[in-house]
Design a protein around this motif. Structure first.
Motif, PDB file in Angstrom:
ATOM      1  N   UNK A 163       5.182   3.462  -2.281  1.00 20.64           N
ATOM      2  CA  UNK A 163       6.043   4.635  -2.250  1.00 20.64           C
ATOM      3  C   UNK A 163       7.439   4.339  -1.715  1.00 20.64           C
ATOM      4  N   UNK A 164       8.419   5.015  -2.306  1.00 25.85           N
ATOM      5  CA  UNK A 164       9.765   5.120  -1.753  1.00 25.85           C
ATOM      6  C   UNK A 164       9.985   6.544  -1.238  1.00 25.85           C
ATOM      7  N   UNK A 165       8.919   7.295  -1.180  1.00 31.15           N
ATOM      8  CA  UNK A 165       9.003   8.725  -0.938  1.00 31.15           C
ATOM      9  C   UNK A 165       9.631   9.064   0.402  1.00 31.15           C
ATOM     10  N   UNK A 166       9.355   8.275   1.435  1.00 35.78           N
ATOM     11  CA  UNK A 166       9.965   8.548   2.732  1.00 35.78           C
ATOM     12  C   UNK A 166      11.478   8.464   2.663  1.00 35.78           C
ATOM     13  N   UNK A 167      11.993   7.506   1.912  1.00 37.44           N
ATOM     14  CA  UNK A 167      13.450   7.372   1.750  1.00 37.44           C
ATOM     15  C   UNK A 167      13.992   8.534   0.934  1.00 37.44           C
TER      16      UNK A 167
END
Length: 604
Positions: free
Chosen positions: A83-87
């Protein structure tokens, strides 16, 4: 626009003479800014802030946080597992806050920081389309910043940002490998369609035909998850995912309605407008939520509730939000917090009164009943009770499970979710929901640790579905009954469970079941954070925070009181300190009908 990629060119060619289902061919859109708050509407927000202390508190917190964001280094493309979701989420938070701060104050320092963030993000190699939620949220972030700051951005920055929205957002959404979300019936559809639509609206002037294609298709696609609110407004994926999926659905509707003057019948064509009551009732007197499915425990301020309250002209929907604003710090991790100040500005906080109903129930994919003795007494009894199926998105094997609180204590609890990355990095087959999936070996996800029944040590039938078959809202007996027979197919001949609050003094759980043609071991369990003491043959005492609750069991068959450890055996399972599983087992003869009753009696 420096570059238009192949997919966009194809779409433009195909759509040049198209007749859209929703968007008129000849349609104009307002100038920038156009997303959620048109040019000049800042003054309306300022007027509200000047006369409303609650909103003024939130406004000032956003400005202060924007000043803090200025001191941070620009975001980097750092993955967490797959995931890149936190960014992406932090990008949405930063850019939305900074853009709001600039529009409300005119201070160029906020624009400058937002521009740096957006140019940095635009130069990422991609926004991780293999996990398209990441693209959805990043596209929304970039769209808000591009639109709200358009006149103040440098010409070079505008080109870089718009090109990134097109290439890394809209074009990626047309790749069938990534675009499966368009046929999903859960939060992915809502989040991704909202983000991509924001992108299309932001660069509408540069790419009108492509934008119309994207928006028109999104309007059709988002009807799929909106249908799952039927018939009563319940959200199948639980409290946390309601906040996620429904909030982005609200952002979607709010944006298209602001620009086109209509939501194309979306809100009225489903049970969507009923869902605010579901979310409100999901929180107990302790302000903890009923955290079934992959959800967290804490209740929280929901900006989307301001949209619902405004749409329905019902200030009582903000009863929980009033508590959070008046008693809790402003949740500066809430990335769409500025939207709260755009919705429901006509509602006066002094008009917010508690809801009247003490029972809410809904059918659908995940039937739920939520009951309480009071909306204003912090010691009130609250119970949440569910049916449903293990086959739905983010579900656990927890049909028939319940939570219960009284005297300010959550006595019957639910573990809720475990961090996905902690399981995925250990190779757990987490998203397979077949009967023999490894998902059901995860300690927190199976029926063995939920407040339900287990038969002969077997898993619930994953594809079984349990519905609510009866309710009562009589003040002395608030109750709901769930038919569990389908969940126990092949394990029991019949089974139903009733959960009730009796005379505002105690909760009651009554099971009525019949065994098949063999001796059967039936286990009744309750998860708690209290200290457990077994008393005699049919009584359990729970103690927590100096308070007590007695569990009294009446059964026609012999039972054995027990406690079970909540220490898991797999290295991928999360620890569960401070919890105990308690309850009882019974060996029930073949072809025998049993009705047992468990009372949960708080001691005040």
């Amino acid at each position: 626009m420096k570059k238009i990629i192949t997919t966009a060119l194809i779409i433009i060619a195909l759509s040049a003479n198209a007749q859209w289902k929703n968007i008129p061919n000849e349609v104009s859109v307002p100038d920038h800014p156009r997303l959620l708050m048109l040019k000049g509407e800042e003054q309306k927000v300022k007027n509200t802030i000047a006369t409303d202390a609650a909103r003024a508190k939130i406004h000032q917190a956003i400005i202060d946080e924007s000043n803090a964001i200025i001191q941070l280094s620009e975001l980097e493309r750092k993955m967490t597992g797959k995931r890149l979701l936190g960014v992406s989420r932090e990008a949405l938070r930063r850019i939305f806050y900074l853009s709001y701060a600039y529009r409300m104050t005119g201070d160029v320092k906020f624009k400058d920081k937002a521009e740096k963030e957006m140019v940095t993000i635009a130069l990422f190699k991609d926004w991780n389309p293999s996990h398209f939620l990441d693209v959805g949220e990043m596209t929304m972030a970039m769209a808000i910043g591009y639109d709200w700051l358009y006149d103040a951005l440098s010409a070079d920055a505008r080109k870089i940002i718009a090109d990134a929205i097109l290439q890394k957002g809209l074009d990626a959404s047309m790749n069938t490998t990534y675009a499966w979300y368009k046929t999903a019936t859960h939060n992915w559809n809502q989040v991704c369609n909202a983000g991509i639509t924001f992108g299309a609206l932001a660069i509408y002037d540069e790419m009108p035909e492509l934008s119309k294609y994207v928006i028109d298709n999104a309007i059709e696609s988002i009807k799929l998850p909106m249908a799952d609110y039927a018939p009563d407004g319940g959200y199948p994926e639980g409290y946390s995912y309601w906040d996620y999926g429904t909030t982005f659905n609200v952002l979607f509707i709010s944006a298209i309605e602001k620009i086109f003057g209509t939501d194309f019948g979306l809100a009225e064509s489903s049970a969507f407008l009923k869902t605010a009551r579901f979310q409100q009732n999901m929180t107990g007197a302790t302000h903890l939520c009923y955290n079934f499915c992959d959800c967290g425990l804490g209740g929280s301020l929901s900006p989307a509730m301001f949209w619902f309250a405004s749409k329905l002209k019902d200030p009582s929907l903000l009863w929980n939000e009033k508590y959070y604003i008046e008693n809790k710090p402003v949740p500066l991790g809430e990335r769409i917090l500025p939207a709260l100040l755009l919705w429901g500005s006509e509602l006066n906080f002094n008009d917010i009164q508690p809801p009247k109903d003490l029972l809410w129930s809904g059918h659908g994919i995940t039937p739920v009943a939520l009951m309480r003795t009071s909306w204003t007494d912090p010691k009130a009894i609250f119970a949440g009770f569910k049916g449903g199926t293990g086959s739905s998105n983010h579900a656990h094997l927890d049909a028939g499970s319940f939570v219960m609180e009284a005297n300010g204590v959550r006595w019957a609890a639910d573990f809720g979710m475990q961090d996905y990355n902690s399981l995925e990095t250990k190779g757990v087959d987490l998203w397979n929901r077949s009967q023999n999936s490894q998902r059901w070996e995860v300690f927190r996800y199976n029926n063995f640790v939920h407040n339900t029944l287990t038969v002969d040590g077997q898993l619930h039938r994953v594809n079984g579905h349990a519905d609510i078959i009866a309710t009562s809202s009589t003040p002395d007996y608030i109750s709901a009954t769930v038919q569990l027979q389908d969940v126990f197919k092949g394990q029991l001949a019949s089974c139903q469970r009733e959960v009730a609050i009796v005379k505002s003094k105690e909760a009651l759980v009554k099971d009525v079941f019949k065994t098949l043609d063999k001796e059967t071991v039936v286990r009744w369990t309750l998860l708690t954070g209290a200290t457990v003491r077994l008393r005699g043959n049919k009584s359990i005492e729970l103690t927590k925070d100096g308070k007590k609750l007695n569990i009294e069991i009446t059964s026609p068959v012999k039972i054995t009181l027990k406690t079970w450890s909540t220490t898991p055996t797999h290295d991928y399972d999360a620890p569960n300190p401070g919890t105990t599983l308690t309850g009882f087992e019974a060996v029930v003869p073949a072809d025998t009908q049993v009705e047992w009753t468990v009372k949960l009696i708080p001691k005040y």
